[in-house]
Design a protein around this motif. Structure first.
Motif, PDB file in Angstrom:
ATOM      1  N   GLU A  27      47.765  69.312   6.965  1.00 35.57           N
ATOM      2  CA  GLU A  27      48.643  68.708   7.965  1.00 35.57           C
ATOM      3  C   GLU A  27      49.666  69.719   8.423  1.00 35.57           C
ATOM      4  N   ASP A  28      50.164  69.512   9.619  1.00 33.92           N
ATOM      5  CA  ASP A  28      51.249  70.369  10.079  1.00 33.92           C
ATOM      6  C   ASP A  28      52.557  69.880   9.472  1.00 33.92           C
ATOM      7  N   GLU A  29      53.640  70.505   9.858  1.00 32.83           N
ATOM      8  CA  GLU A  29      54.927  70.172   9.257  1.00 32.83           C
ATOM      9  C   GLU A  29      55.439  68.798   9.656  1.00 32.83           C
ATOM     10  N   GLU A  30      54.971  68.239  10.733  1.00 29.93           N
ATOM     11  CA  GLU A  30      55.440  66.925  11.175  1.00 29.93           C
ATOM     12  C   GLU A  30      54.531  65.828  10.627  1.00 29.93           C
ATOM     13  N   ASN A  31      54.798  65.384   9.416  1.00 28.10           N
ATOM     14  CA  ASN A  31      54.060  64.282   8.819  1.00 28.10           C
ATOM     15  C   ASN A  31      55.050  63.461   8.004  1.00 28.10           C
ATOM     16  N   PRO A  32      54.683  62.256   7.589  1.00 30.63           N
ATOM     17  CA  PRO A  32      55.623  61.402   6.855  1.00 30.63           C
ATOM     18  C   PRO A  32      56.148  62.035   5.556  1.00 30.63           C
ATOM     19  N   HIS A  33      55.297  62.753   4.836  1.00 27.96           N
ATOM     20  CA  HIS A  33      55.744  63.403   3.600  1.00 27.96           C
ATOM     21  C   HIS A  33      56.874  64.388   3.893  1.00 27.96           C
ATOM     22  N   THR A  34      56.667  65.211   4.879  1.00 27.39           N
ATOM     23  CA  THR A  34      57.649  66.237   5.229  1.00 27.39           C
ATOM     24  C   THR A  34      58.951  65.599   5.687  1.00 27.39           C
ATOM     25  N   ARG A  35      58.849  64.596   6.540  1.00 27.17           N
ATOM     26  CA  ARG A  35      60.061  63.939   7.029  1.00 27.17           C
ATOM     27  C   ARG A  35      60.855  63.324   5.873  1.00 27.17           C
ATOM     28  N   PHE A  36      60.160  62.706   4.924  1.00 30.40           N
ATOM     29  CA  PHE A  36      60.859  62.086   3.802  1.00 30.40           C
ATOM     30  C   PHE A  36      61.519  63.144   2.905  1.00 30.40           C
ATOM     31  N   VAL A  37      60.814  64.222   2.615  1.00 32.30           N
ATOM     32  CA  VAL A  37      61.405  65.285   1.790  1.00 32.30           C
ATOM     33  C   VAL A  37      62.596  65.898   2.511  1.00 32.30           C
ATOM     34  N   ARG A  38      62.488  66.130   3.803  1.00 32.51           N
ATOM     35  CA  ARG A  38      63.621  66.686   4.556  1.00 32.51           C
ATOM     36  C   ARG A  38      64.815  65.722   4.508  1.00 32.51           C
ATOM     37  N   TRP A  39      64.549  64.420   4.554  1.00 37.09           N
ATOM     38  CA  TRP A  39      65.635  63.451   4.420  1.00 37.09           C
ATOM     39  C   TRP A  39      66.269  63.572   3.027  1.00 37.09           C
ATOM     40  N   LEU A  40      65.443  63.656   1.978  1.00 38.88           N
ATOM     41  CA  LEU A  40      65.968  63.814   0.620  1.00 38.88           C
ATOM     42  C   LEU A  40      66.818  65.074   0.491  1.00 38.88           C
ATOM     43  N   GLN A  41      66.424  66.128   1.198  1.00 32.84           N
ATOM     44  CA  GLN A  41      67.148  67.394   1.126  1.00 32.84           C
ATOM     45  C   GLN A  41      68.466  67.378   1.897  1.00 32.84           C
ATOM     46  N   THR A  42      68.589  66.521   2.903  1.00 30.93           N
ATOM     47  CA  THR A  42      69.746  66.621   3.799  1.00 30.93           C
ATOM     48  C   THR A  42      70.648  65.389   3.854  1.00 30.93           C
ATOM     49  N   SER A  43      70.133  64.217   3.571  1.00 28.11           N
ATOM     50  CA  SER A  43      70.931  63.005   3.720  1.00 28.11           C
ATOM     51  C   SER A  43      71.978  62.879   2.615  1.00 28.11           C
ATOM     52  N   PRO A  44      73.213  62.542   2.985  1.00 30.46           N
ATOM     53  CA  PRO A  44      74.232  62.317   1.955  1.00 30.46           C
ATOM     54  C   PRO A  44      73.901  61.100   1.078  1.00 30.46           C
ATOM     55  N   ASN A  45      72.998  60.233   1.553  1.00 29.05           N
ATOM     56  CA  ASN A  45      72.587  59.056   0.781  1.00 29.05           C
ATOM     57  C   ASN A  45      71.426  59.337  -0.165  1.00 29.05           C
ATOM     58  N   SER A  46      70.909  60.543  -0.139  1.00 28.38           N
ATOM     59  CA  SER A  46      69.752  60.904  -0.968  1.00 28.38           C
ATOM     60  C   SER A  46      70.130  60.989  -2.444  1.00 28.38           C
ATOM     61  N   VAL A  47      69.226  60.521  -3.278  1.00 26.29           N
ATOM     62  CA  VAL A  47      69.417  60.652  -4.724  1.00 26.29           C
ATOM     63  C   VAL A  47      69.487  62.131  -5.121  1.00 26.29           C
ATOM     64  N   TRP A  48      68.841  62.995  -4.349  1.00 29.76           N
ATOM     65  CA  TRP A  48      68.899  64.432  -4.631  1.00 29.76           C
ATOM     66  C   TRP A  48      70.311  64.980  -4.454  1.00 29.76           C
TER      67      TRP A  48
END
Length: 132
Positions: free
Chosen positions: A94-115
Motif C-alpha cells: 500500500e502507499d502511505e495513504e491508508n487507514p493504518h498509516t493515518r491511525f499511526v500518524r494520529w497516535l504520533q501527533t495527537s495530544p489525545n494519543s496514548v502515545w
C-alpha cells in the motif's frame, strides 16, 4: 523468511517491491520491520481472546512478550510507528495513504494519543492487565 529472500535477491521480485526494498534497505537491515510483526501479534492475541480462542493469561503473555521485543528494538513510540508503517506498506503493498498509516500518524501527533501520555520506557508488565 520472505524479507531475507527479498533482500538477498532483488532480481527475483516484482519491480515495485524491488524498488521499495532497495529504497528502504537500510531500515529493513536495521530493524527487519519487526514493529509490523509484533504489533500484529498483539492485535491477533487481543482478537483471539475476544473471540474466545485464547485464554486471557495466554493473550497477556503474548502481548507482554511482544512489548518487550518492541521496547528492546526501538527508542520511542514514533520510531516504532514509523517502522510499523514501513512494514504495513511492504506487506500490503500500500502507499502511505491508508487507514493504518493515518491511525499511526494520529497516535504520533495527537495530544489525545496514548502515545503522548505513556512514556516509551514504561514497563507494561509492571502496569499489568487493565481492570475492566
Amino acid at each position: 523468511e520472505s524479507l531475507r529472500r527479498d533482500l538477498g535477491s532483488l532480481a527475483n521480485i516484482p519491480a515495485s517491491r524491488s524498488y521499495f526494498v532497495s529504497t528502504h534497505r537500510r531500515e529493513f537491515e536495521q530493524t527487519h520491520i519487526v514493529a509490523w510483526d509484533y504489533c500484529r501479534l498483539i492485535q491477533v492475541a487481543r482478537s483471539s481472546y475476544t473471540a474466545g480462542y485464547l485464554h486471557e493469561k495466554l493473550a497477556w503473555d503474548a502481548v507482554f512478550r511482544a512489548a518487550r521485543k518492541l521496547r528492546s528494538t526501538y527508542r520511542s513510540w514514533n520510531e516504532m510507528g514509523d517502522d510499523y508503517i514501513l512494514g504495513c506498506q511492504y506487506f500490503n503493498q500500500e502507499d502511505e495513504e491508508n487507514p493504518h498509516t493515518r491511525f499511526v500518524r494520529w497516535l504520533q501527533t495527537s495530544p489525545n494519543s496514548v502515545w503522548k501520555r505513556l512514556p516509551w520506557d514504561i514497563d507494561p508488565e509492571a502496569l499489568g492487565p487493565p481492570v475492566v
